[in-house]
Design a protein around this motif. Structure first.
Motif, PDB file in Angstrom:
ATOM      1  N   SER A   1       0.824  -1.208   0.000  1.00 11.27           N
ATOM      2  CA  SER A   1       0.000   0.000   0.000  1.00 11.27           C
ATOM      3  C   SER A   1       0.859   1.259   0.000  1.00 11.27           C
ATOM      4  CB  SER A   1      -0.932   0.017   1.212  1.00 11.27           C
ATOM      5  OG  SER A   1      -1.876  -1.025   1.124  1.00 11.27           O
ATOM      6  N   LEU A   2       1.925   1.255   0.799  1.00  7.97           N
ATOM      7  CA  LEU A   2       2.822   2.416   0.830  1.00  7.97           C
ATOM      8  C   LEU A   2       3.489   2.636  -0.531  1.00  7.97           C
ATOM      9  CD1 LEU A   2       4.472   1.935   4.349  1.00  7.97           C
ATOM     10  CD2 LEU A   2       2.882   3.748   3.669  1.00  7.97           C
ATOM     11  N   GLU A   3       3.878   1.542  -1.185  1.00  8.59           N
ATOM     12  CA  GLU A   3       4.481   1.664  -2.507  1.00  8.59           C
ATOM     13  C   GLU A   3       3.475   2.187  -3.525  1.00  8.59           C
ATOM     14  OE1 GLU A   3       5.982  -2.295  -3.136  1.00  8.59           O
ATOM     15  OE2 GLU A   3       7.748  -1.943  -1.873  1.00  8.59           O
ATOM     16  N   THR A   4       2.238   1.730  -3.438  1.00 12.21           N
ATOM     17  CA  THR A   4       1.192   2.203  -4.342  1.00 12.21           C
ATOM     18  C   THR A   4       0.936   3.695  -4.133  1.00 12.21           C
ATOM     19  OG1 THR A   4       0.143   0.030  -4.368  1.00 12.21           O
ATOM     20  CG2 THR A   4      -1.232   1.894  -5.016  1.00 12.21           C
ATOM     21  N   ILE A   5       0.881   4.116  -2.878  1.00 10.09           N
ATOM     22  CA  ILE A   5       0.666   5.533  -2.566  1.00 10.09           C
ATOM     23  C   ILE A   5       1.813   6.376  -3.117  1.00 10.09           C
ATOM     24  CG2 ILE A   5       0.597   7.223  -0.678  1.00 10.09           C
ATOM     25  CD1 ILE A   5      -0.985   5.063   0.930  1.00 10.09           C
ATOM     26  N   ALA A   6       3.050   5.923  -2.905  1.00 14.55           N
ATOM     27  CA  ALA A   6       4.214   6.667  -3.405  1.00 14.55           C
ATOM     28  C   ALA A   6       4.164   6.776  -4.925  1.00 14.55           C
ATOM     29  CB  ALA A   6       5.503   5.984  -2.955  1.00 14.55           C
ATOM     30  N   ASP A   7       3.779   5.697  -5.595  1.00  9.95           N
ATOM     31  CA  ASP A   7       3.675   5.711  -7.051  1.00  9.95           C
ATOM     32  C   ASP A   7       2.603   6.700  -7.510  1.00  9.95           C
ATOM     33  OD1 ASP A   7       4.292   4.707  -9.722  1.00  9.95           O
ATOM     34  OD2 ASP A   7       2.305   3.771  -9.633  1.00  9.95           O
ATOM     35  N   MET A   8       1.447   6.692  -6.837  1.00  8.13           N
ATOM     36  CA  MET A   8       0.371   7.619  -7.205  1.00  8.13           C
ATOM     37  C   MET A   8       0.787   9.067  -6.973  1.00  8.13           C
ATOM     38  SD  MET A   8      -3.188   5.665  -6.213  1.00  8.13           S
ATOM     39  CE  MET A   8      -2.720   5.093  -4.594  1.00  8.13           C
ATOM     40  N   LYS A   9       1.503   9.326  -5.885  1.00  8.16           N
ATOM     41  CA  LYS A   9       1.987  10.688  -5.617  1.00  8.16           C
ATOM     42  C   LYS A   9       2.962  11.133  -6.703  1.00  8.16           C
ATOM     43  CE  LYS A   9       1.313  10.920  -0.610  1.00  8.16           C
ATOM     44  NZ  LYS A   9       1.963  11.074   0.704  1.00  8.16           N
ATOM     45  N   SER A  10       3.818  10.221  -7.163  1.00  6.23           N
ATOM     46  CA  SER A  10       4.745  10.542  -8.248  1.00  6.23           C
ATOM     47  C   SER A  10       3.978  10.853  -9.522  1.00  6.23           C
ATOM     48  CB  SER A  10       5.702   9.377  -8.503  1.00  6.23           C
ATOM     49  OG  SER A  10       6.551   9.196  -7.410  1.00  6.23           O
ATOM     50  N   GLN A  11       2.936  10.092  -9.778  1.00  4.80           N
ATOM     51  CA  GLN A  11       2.120  10.339 -10.967  1.00  4.80           C
ATOM     52  C   GLN A  11       1.425  11.691 -10.886  1.00  4.80           C
ATOM     53  OE1 GLN A  11      -0.474   7.035 -11.942  1.00  4.80           O
ATOM     54  NE2 GLN A  11       1.143   5.554 -11.507  1.00  4.80           N
ATOM     55  N   ILE A  12       0.955  12.048  -9.693  1.00  9.60           N
ATOM     56  CA  ILE A  12       0.326  13.364  -9.509  1.00  9.60           C
ATOM     57  C   ILE A  12       1.334  14.469  -9.785  1.00  9.60           C
ATOM     58  CG2 ILE A  12      -0.617  14.951  -7.769  1.00  9.60           C
ATOM     59  CD1 ILE A  12      -1.996  12.476  -6.505  1.00  9.60           C
ATOM     60  N   LEU A  13       2.554  14.312  -9.241  1.00  8.29           N
ATOM     61  CA  LEU A  13       3.600  15.311  -9.485  1.00  8.29           C
ATOM     62  C   LEU A  13       3.900  15.419 -10.980  1.00  8.29           C
ATOM     63  CD1 LEU A  13       6.110  14.701  -6.549  1.00  8.29           C
ATOM     64  CD2 LEU A  13       4.651  16.689  -6.901  1.00  8.29           C
ATOM     65  N   ALA A  14       3.975  14.279 -11.677  1.00  9.07           N
ATOM     66  CA  ALA A  14       4.252  14.290 -13.111  1.00  9.07           C
ATOM     67  C   ALA A  14       3.142  15.015 -13.867  1.00  9.07           C
ATOM     68  CB  ALA A  14       4.423  12.861 -13.624  1.00  9.07           C
ATOM     69  N   ILE A  15       1.906  14.778 -13.487  1.00  9.05           N
ATOM     70  CA  ILE A  15       0.769  15.453 -14.124  1.00  9.05           C
ATOM     71  C   ILE A  15       0.879  16.958 -13.919  1.00  9.05           C
ATOM     72  CG2 ILE A  15      -1.733  15.822 -13.975  1.00  9.05           C
ATOM     73  CD1 ILE A  15      -1.935  12.764 -13.337  1.00  9.05           C
ATOM     74  N   LYS A  16       1.315  17.357 -12.723  1.00  4.12           N
ATOM     75  CA  LYS A  16       1.467  18.779 -12.404  1.00  4.12           C
ATOM     76  C   LYS A  16       2.750  19.368 -12.985  1.00  4.12           C
ATOM     77  CE  LYS A  16       0.771  19.621  -7.942  1.00  4.12           C
ATOM     78  NZ  LYS A  16       0.676  19.437  -6.478  1.00  4.12           N
ATOM     79  N   GLY A  17       3.611  18.515 -13.586  1.00  2.97           N
ATOM     80  CA  GLY A  17       4.877  18.987 -14.135  1.00  2.97           C
ATOM     81  C   GLY A  17       5.878  19.338 -13.049  1.00  2.97           C
TER      82      GLY A  17
END
Length: 148
Positions: free
Chosen positions: A76-92
């Motif tokens: 779950s922690l790895e999934t959350i970290a991955d989703m946060k990275s994806q959010i950052l990428a979307i935000k540039g």
């Protein structure tokens, strides 16, 4: 007649005393219930702290009885970290590894602490399979199903 008024007065007085006692009881029970709830919240918070401590200390070598739970938390922690990275990428944006600040992806250094920003490698796009390969895979799957 005065006797009737005296009896009524005595009845009202007794009823008032009874109501007063019941009010005290209800108030005392409510106070104890509030203290119980507060204690239960404290216990729950402490269980959480204890569980986090156990996880942080033994996540690499958990007891067999809790290994599944530890692995679930890790996933779950790895999934959350991955989703946060994806959010950052979307935000540039990219997250500074030193201070945690969000910085524009094009920046080389963190605007908050000055650390050099490590940028994630862009995901490698896999080449789409050729049409023949897809048809072949479907035919193989159909053949497997008909054989069963």
């Amino acid at each position: 007649m005065s006797d009737i008024f005296k009896k009524i007065g005595d009845t009202i007085t007794e009823t008032g005393k009874t109501v007063g006692e019941k009010t005290k009881q209800v108030s005392s029970v409510a106070k104890f219930n509030a203290k119980i709830i507060s204690s239960e919240h404290s216990i729950s918070d402490n269980y959480t702290i204890l569980g986090k401590y156990y996880y942080d200390t033994y996540k690499d070598n958990p007891a067999e009885e809790v290994a599944e739970t530890v692995n679930s938390i890790t996933a779950s922690l790895e999934t959350i970290a991955d989703m946060k990275s994806q959010i950052l990428a979307i935000k540039g944006m990219v997250k500074c590894q030193d201070c945690g600040a969000e910085c524009p992806f094009d920046d080389t250094f963190c605007g908050k602490c000055g650390a050099k920003l490590e940028k994630p490698e862009p995901p490698v796009e896999e080449e789409a399979p050729a049409e023949e390969e897809v048809i072949e895979a479907i035919e193989e799957a159909d053949q497997d199903v008909t054989e069963e």
